[in-house]
Design a protein around this motif. Structure first.
Motif: not given
Lengths: 143, 252
Positions: B160-188
């Protein structure tokens, strides 16, 4: 940190320290944690670098005995000769634990995390290592 | 027992101060790296602590931090980081009464509490603050205070505290807007901006791992703390130290 790298008998502790500095600076924005986490993180980097350096050294081709040694010899660890010799007699794991625990001043739990061992295993290694060191060093000091 | 114990001898070796010239040399080298990083990433980030720390390294290396002239949190971050590697840096005095220096934020808050002062205000101040999240917004890191290794199965990944697992890292993997069609351009755009501010350029995905490190065991490499080289034995050599305990059997 520098003492730890020297104690590991790194060939070029100054350079290793520089690598640790650079990596800390480079990855700093990714770090998340408190002071204790920071300490463990930095020592993990240092340990990995030291392991890498040791492997690089081992991988270098061994030249004939009559030729001068090309690779830099390990730097002198910052210990009395008796203690240095006693440390060399420990197993790799025992040496790592005592260096991280006492030279690096890390807690049992931090060393356990760093070495991927249980705290109990670290305590056991530490106990045996200290016993061996005391046994080796004391007669020399007395003698 | 007059002779120093073995433990004491070992500890004294670890307390050696880093020679000033050596520290300066390394910090100068760091400044080159961090300058190029700064040019490469022109982005505002919530990680002001980090940015200021790096800026401190760039601008004046140890001199700047040692003079106590970095912003408060950065000064504390620098102090902690430098202390680990053996460079003594004074703590920040920002928000501290009369510019006094405290070893930690807790020490300051305790003093205020003992004096019957406004503990809440003291707790919210930056005086003596320890290192916090690099992406922090002022609160404690998510795992601050958590005991080491709690809840982690053996070998499950980084501590814990020494880096984070890939799955928990918001900087890695799919971005949160990926595949979301409900987002406006501004939100994206807002989500992209937020992620951009949080996450560094992905130019050093393996920065923490020693040379030649392959994919780590378990959940992926901790950031900045990878296994030693040769996960997957290099050049026919034996397994890496943390890939299995060949020497453990003899010990444990």
């Amino acid at each position: 940190m520098f003492g730890y790298l020297r104690a590991r008998a790194a060939a070029e502790p100054e350079d290793l320290l520089g690598e640790v500095f650079l990596q800390v600076a480079r990855d700093w924005r990714r770090f998340k944690g408190d002071d204790e986490d920071l300490r463990r993180w930095v020592f993990t980097i240092a340990r990995n670098r030291a392991i890498d350096e040791g492997r690089r050294r081992q991988r270098r081709p061994q030249l004939g005995g009559s030729l001068p040694e090309v690779a830099a010899p390990p730097a002198d660890p910052p210990f009395e000769p008796a203690l240095r010799r006693a440390l060399e007699e420990l197993t790799d794991e025992q040496r790592e634990v005592v260096l991280l625990r006492f030279v690096g001043d890390l807690s049992i739990e931090q060393v356990a995390d760093l070495c991927d061992r249980s705290p109990g295993a670290v305590k056991s290694l530490q106990h045996r290592a200290l016993a061996r060191l005391e046994a080796s060093v004391s007669p020399e000091l007395l003698g | 027992m007059d002779e120093p114990r073995v433990e004491d001898q070992l500890r004294s070796a670890g307390r050696q101060e880093l020679p000033a010239d050596l520290a300066d040399r390394h910090l100068s080298a760091i400044s080159g790296v961090t300058t190029s990083m700064a040019q490469h990433r022109r982005r505002r980030t919530a990680a002001k602590v980090t940015g200021a720390f790096v800026a401190g390294l760039v601008l004046g290396s140890s001199g700047l931090a040692a003079a106590g002239s970095l912003p408060g949190p950065a000064q504390n971050a620098a102090a902690s980081a430098f202390a680990v590697v053996g460079v003594e840096v004074p703590r920040s005095t920002e928000d501290c009464p009369d510019g006094r220096q405290y070893a930690s934020h807790g020490e300051y808050v305790s003093e205020v509490a003992e004096a019957g002062g406004d503990v809440r205000a003291a707790a919210q101040s930056r005086c003596g603050m320890p290192v916090t999240s690099a992406r922090g917004t002022g609160g404690p890191p998510a795992h601050a205070g958590a005991p080491d290794g709690v809840g982690r199965p053996e070998g499950a990944g980084p501590p814990d505290g020494v880096g984070r697992p890939h799955a928990e890292d918001p900087c890695r993997g799919r971005p949160p807007w990926a595949g979301r069609t409900d987002l406006s351009e501004d939100e994206r755009a807002a989500m992209q901006a937020e992620r951009g501010a949080q996450c560094p350029e992905s130019d050093e995905p393996d920065a923490g791992r020693p040379e030649g490190a392959g994919p780590p065991e378990g959940q992926g490499p901790p950031e900045g703390v990878g296994p030693p080289e040769g996960v997957g034995p290099p050049e026919g050599q034996g397994p890496p130290e943390n890939a299995g305990p060949p020497e453990d059997a003899a010990e444990e």
